[in-house]
Each structure stands twice: as C-alpha cells, then as structure tokens.
Design a protein around this motif. Structure first.
Motif, PDB file in Angstrom:
ATOM      1  N   ASP A   1      45.476 -59.990  41.969  1.00  0.00           N
ATOM      2  CA  ASP A   1      43.862 -59.424  41.550  1.00  0.00           C
ATOM      3  C   ASP A   1      43.148 -59.549  42.461  1.00  0.00           C
ATOM      4  OD1 ASP A   1      41.605 -59.358  40.138  1.00  0.00           O
ATOM      5  OD2 ASP A   1      41.447 -61.464  39.624  1.00  0.00           O
ATOM      6  N   ILE A   2      42.816 -58.271  43.176  1.00  0.00           N
ATOM      7  CA  ILE A   2      42.061 -58.048  44.412  1.00  0.00           C
ATOM      8  C   ILE A   2      40.646 -57.708  44.032  1.00  0.00           C
ATOM      9  CG2 ILE A   2      41.827 -56.403  46.322  1.00  0.00           C
ATOM     10  CD1 ILE A   2      44.444 -58.252  46.558  1.00  0.00           C
ATOM     11  N   THR A   3      39.829 -58.610  44.535  1.00  0.00           N
ATOM     12  CA  THR A   3      38.407 -58.437  44.166  1.00  0.00           C
ATOM     13  C   THR A   3      37.702 -58.048  45.330  1.00  0.00           C
ATOM     14  OG1 THR A   3      38.136 -60.942  44.447  1.00  0.00           O
ATOM     15  CG2 THR A   3      38.551 -60.066  42.226  1.00  0.00           C
TER      16      THR A   3
ATOM     17  N   SER B   1      52.510 -54.976  44.675  1.00  0.00           N
ATOM     18  CA  SER B   1      51.663 -55.529  43.483  1.00  0.00           C
ATOM     19  C   SER B   1      50.215 -55.552  44.140  1.00  0.00           C
ATOM     20  CB  SER B   1      51.947 -56.841  42.921  1.00  0.00           C
ATOM     21  OG  SER B   1      51.030 -57.702  42.180  1.00  0.00           O
ATOM     22  N   ILE B   2      50.000 -55.996  45.404  1.00  0.00           N
ATOM     23  CA  ILE B   2      48.785 -55.905  46.253  1.00  0.00           C
ATOM     24  C   ILE B   2      48.251 -54.508  46.049  1.00  0.00           C
ATOM     25  CG2 ILE B   2      47.718 -56.496  48.502  1.00  0.00           C
ATOM     26  CD1 ILE B   2      49.709 -58.787  48.610  1.00  0.00           C
ATOM     27  N   LEU B   3      48.989 -53.734  46.664  1.00  0.00           N
ATOM     28  CA  LEU B   3      48.571 -52.232  46.911  1.00  0.00           C
ATOM     29  C   LEU B   3      48.202 -51.803  45.594  1.00  0.00           C
ATOM     30  CD1 LEU B   3      51.362 -50.824  49.359  1.00  0.00           C
ATOM     31  CD2 LEU B   3      49.193 -51.336  49.738  1.00  0.00           C
ATOM     32  N   TYR B   4      48.822 -51.999  44.324  1.00  0.00           N
ATOM     33  CA  TYR B   4      48.366 -51.615  43.179  1.00  0.00           C
ATOM     34  C   TYR B   4      46.965 -51.862  42.872  1.00  0.00           C
ATOM     35  CZ  TYR B   4      48.858 -50.044  38.532  1.00  0.00           C
ATOM     36  OH  TYR B   4      48.593 -49.459  37.025  1.00  0.00           O
ATOM     37  N   SER B   5      46.786 -53.134  43.028  1.00  0.00           N
ATOM     38  CA  SER B   5      45.540 -53.783  42.792  1.00  0.00           C
ATOM     39  C   SER B   5      44.218 -53.288  43.800  1.00  0.00           C
ATOM     40  CB  SER B   5      45.332 -55.291  42.752  1.00  0.00           C
ATOM     41  OG  SER B   5      44.304 -55.894  42.584  1.00  0.00           O
ATOM     42  N   LEU B   6      44.991 -53.040  45.078  1.00  0.00           N
ATOM     43  CA  LEU B   6      44.010 -52.578  46.089  1.00  0.00           C
ATOM     44  C   LEU B   6      43.457 -51.295  45.652  1.00  0.00           C
ATOM     45  CD1 LEU B   6      42.611 -53.247  48.808  1.00  0.00           C
ATOM     46  CD2 LEU B   6      44.459 -52.466  49.975  1.00  0.00           C
ATOM     47  N   ARG B   7      44.470 -50.459  45.362  1.00  0.00           N
ATOM     48  CA  ARG B   7      43.984 -49.115  45.080  1.00  0.00           C
ATOM     49  C   ARG B   7      42.771 -49.046  43.990  1.00  0.00           C
ATOM     50  NH1 ARG B   7      49.661 -48.479  44.540  1.00  0.00           N
ATOM     51  NH2 ARG B   7      50.802 -47.698  46.527  1.00  0.00           N
TER      52      ARG B   7
ATOM     53  N   THR C   1      36.901 -48.141  42.845  1.00  0.00           N
ATOM     54  CA  THR C   1      35.833 -48.750  42.069  1.00  0.00           C
ATOM     55  C   THR C   1      34.722 -48.727  43.080  1.00  0.00           C
ATOM     56  OG1 THR C   1      36.151 -51.047  42.851  1.00  0.00           O
ATOM     57  CG2 THR C   1      36.735 -50.106  40.714  1.00  0.00           C
ATOM     58  N   LEU C   2      34.908 -48.341  44.681  1.00  0.00           N
ATOM     59  CA  LEU C   2      33.908 -48.428  45.647  1.00  0.00           C
ATOM     60  C   LEU C   2      33.649 -47.082  45.865  1.00  0.00           C
ATOM     61  CD1 LEU C   2      35.273 -50.968  48.235  1.00  0.00           C
ATOM     62  CD2 LEU C   2      33.550 -51.267  46.195  1.00  0.00           C
ATOM     63  N   ASP C   3      34.236 -46.005  44.985  1.00  0.00           N
ATOM     64  CA  ASP C   3      34.093 -44.484  45.236  1.00  0.00           C
ATOM     65  C   ASP C   3      34.350 -44.328  46.673  1.00  0.00           C
ATOM     66  OD1 ASP C   3      33.056 -44.186  42.714  1.00  0.00           O
ATOM     67  OD2 ASP C   3      30.936 -44.692  43.298  1.00  0.00           O
TER      68      ASP C   3
ATOM     69  N   LYS D   1      40.383 -39.169  51.081  1.00  0.00           N
ATOM     70  CA  LYS D   1      40.948 -39.331  52.617  1.00  0.00           C
ATOM     71  C   LYS D   1      41.381 -40.921  52.886  1.00  0.00           C
ATOM     72  CE  LYS D   1      39.279 -35.063  54.427  1.00  0.00           C
ATOM     73  NZ  LYS D   1      38.675 -34.670  55.705  1.00  0.00           N
ATOM     74  N   CYS D   2      40.504 -41.626  52.315  1.00  0.00           N
ATOM     75  CA  CYS D   2      40.702 -43.273  52.686  1.00  0.00           C
ATOM     76  C   CYS D   2      42.023 -43.882  52.051  1.00  0.00           C
ATOM     77  CB  CYS D   2      39.518 -44.026  52.238  1.00  0.00           C
ATOM     78  SG  CYS D   2      38.022 -43.601  53.197  1.00  0.00           S
ATOM     79  N   LEU D   3      42.108 -43.267  50.727  1.00  0.00           N
ATOM     80  CA  LEU D   3      43.151 -43.752  49.842  1.00  0.00           C
ATOM     81  C   LEU D   3      44.571 -43.179  50.273  1.00  0.00           C
ATOM     82  CD1 LEU D   3      41.696 -43.464  46.186  1.00  0.00           C
ATOM     83  CD2 LEU D   3      42.130 -45.435  47.809  1.00  0.00           C
ATOM     84  N   MET D   4      44.554 -41.926  50.951  1.00  0.00           N
ATOM     85  CA  MET D   4      45.610 -41.280  51.503  1.00  0.00           C
ATOM     86  C   MET D   4      45.967 -42.127  52.653  1.00  0.00           C
ATOM     87  SD  MET D   4      46.099 -37.177  52.761  1.00  0.00           S
ATOM     88  CE  MET D   4      45.913 -36.844  50.996  1.00  0.00           C
ATOM     89  N   GLU D   5      44.875 -42.423  53.528  1.00  0.00           N
ATOM     90  CA  GLU D   5      45.293 -43.159  54.542  1.00  0.00           C
ATOM     91  C   GLU D   5      46.007 -44.330  54.396  1.00  0.00           C
ATOM     92  OE1 GLU D   5      45.247 -44.235  58.938  1.00  0.00           O
ATOM     93  OE2 GLU D   5      44.953 -42.372  58.001  1.00  0.00           O
ATOM     94  N   LEU D   6      45.550 -45.137  53.357  1.00  0.00           N
ATOM     95  CA  LEU D   6      46.051 -46.587  52.684  1.00  0.00           C
ATOM     96  C   LEU D   6      47.561 -45.948  52.638  1.00  0.00           C
ATOM     97  CD1 LEU D   6      45.872 -49.423  51.946  1.00  0.00           C
ATOM     98  CD2 LEU D   6      45.260 -48.420  49.636  1.00  0.00           C
ATOM     99  N   GLU D   7      47.942 -45.209  51.778  1.00  0.00           N
ATOM    100  CA  GLU D   7      49.418 -44.848  51.669  1.00  0.00           C
ATOM    101  C   GLU D   7      50.079 -44.478  52.775  1.00  0.00           C
ATOM    102  OE1 GLU D   7      50.614 -45.215  48.667  1.00  0.00           O
ATOM    103  OE2 GLU D   7      48.393 -45.569  47.792  1.00  0.00           O
TER     104      GLU D   7
END
Length: 243
Positions: free
Chosen positions: A4-6, A26-32, A37-39, A43-49
C-alpha cells in the motif's frame, strides 16, 4: 499481499526492506498506481519501468538477488530525484556560471573584524589543481543538489570511468583545471575522450582555466557545445583574476 504505497517516501522505505521478487513486484504495482494519481508524465512511468528492470539468472539465485537489489536501488534513486527535483539545464548552467562569485565572496571579501577567521588564512587558500576546484565546486553545489556525489565510478562495459561530480544518471560534471605544462591540444583531447566515455545525456565540462590557455572562450564553447550521439555537451569556463 499487495503493498500500500501512499507516498514516494513510503515507497522508498518499502523498497529498502524488499525481501524477494514478489515483494518488489507488489511495491512497483502499487507505486505505479500512486504515481498515476499525481498525473505524472508518461515518460516518468517509462523511466520507472526501465530502472526497475533486472535480469533473472535461472542458474544463480545469488546473481538474481544482486540484480534485484540493484534495480531497487535505481528505483529509490529515481524517486529521490523526483522529490528533490532534477537539475534544470538553464538553472544548473546559471549556478555553474556564478561559481566565481562564490569564490570572490569566500576568498576575496574581507572577513568581519570581530570574526575568528583572518584575512591571512583566506589568502593562504590557493587553487593549484583540478582536485582543489572539484572540492570547492562540490561544496558549492551540495546545498542546491543534495543528491550530488563526488567521484562516482561507472562501468561502461569496456572499462571504468569516474565522474567528478554525479548529480543524477543524466547529469554529470567533469572538472578540468589548466596548468603550466598543459597545452590546449591536451585539454581538447581530454574533453573529446570524456564525451564518448560518459553515458549521461547531459555532460557539463567545468573548466577552471587557471593558466588562461583558452584564448577565445566563446569560440571554444561554440566548438564543443553540440550533441554527440544523443548527448548534450555544456561548456563552462572560468578564467580567474587572482587565484
């Protein structure tokens, strides 16, 4: 159980305690979901992957675990970059251009008469080589870029190179200081070699031209400030009056 990443700080705490690949996923799934939610820019999400990817060695659990730990570390560094803000190119260039104002204020401005620091003590501080420049530049930048690190080694695949000042994976600073025996050809050869060796997209060459071997700084900048294989080269030149 799904993590549960808040917050990004919460994610960092969870990543530092990751036990296995299931925890990590599990952490990555919740982090995504949290980042969405932060819009955040896609590209940031791609960098995360990209940072979260790690190879699995079916013949070595130990190597797989090492790869997992390295991936978790990369994700942590990325989240810290987001929280502190990556160095905007224009802002960083302004900071580097103003370096000599820092030196003037530190070394040339008379200290307060009631202070314990004496003018003679400051006068004794002389910049002799690039290690001196690097030390002062790092101290100058650290409050502005808290994640900055000095002398970070990078494995290029064909050898190891050492970054003088590492801001993040895409922004590095290479320090140069001219000396009596250095010719302009030697300086340009070092810069051209570093352009190829570093993997960062933005490479800042901070040149403390102590001996003033660069006759035309503007022409020198125009010559090297161009993209090289997808990289952006930035040239900052200081030619001191006193030190």
């Amino acid at each position: 159980m799904l993590a549960d990443i808040t917050s990004m700080r919460n994610a960092i705490v969870e990543l530092k305690a990751v036990k296995n690949s299931n925890d990590f996923e599990s952490i990555l799934y919740s982090l995504r979901d949290f980042l969405k939610t932060l819009d955040m820019d896609p590209k940031c999400l791609m960098e995360l992957e990209q940072r979260a990817y790690y190879p699995i060695n079916e013949y070595s659990d130990k190597e797989t675990r090492n790869n997992l730990d390295a991936a978790a570390k990369r994700v942590i560094e990325y989240l810290e970059e987001i929280m502190t803000g990556s160095p905007a190119d224009d802002q960083l260039l302004t900071v580097l251009d103003n370096y000599y104002l820092f030196l003037e204020s530190l070394l040339e401005r008379p200290p307060h008469k009631r202070g314990s620091i004496q003018k003679e003590q400051l006068s004794a501080l002389k910049i002799q080589n690039e290690y001196d420049v690097q030390h002062l530049l790092y101290a100058y930048l650290k409050p502005l870029y808290p994640l900055a690190r000095a002398e970070v080694s990078e494995d290029t695949g064909y050898g190891t190179v050492r970054t003088d000042i590492f801001l993040n994976s895409e922004h590095v600073i290479e320090v140069k200081c001219t000396r009596n025996s250095m010719k302009l050809k030697k300086l340009t050869e070092e810069i051209e070699a570093d352009m190829v060796h570093y993997s960062a997209e933005h490479i800042y060459f901070f040149i403390y031209d102590k001996e003033k071997i660069i006759e035309n700084p503007q022409l020198f900048r125009n010559t090297y400030e161009s993209k090289v294989k997808g990289k952006q080269i930035h040239i900052v030149i200081h030619q001191p009056k006193i030190l």
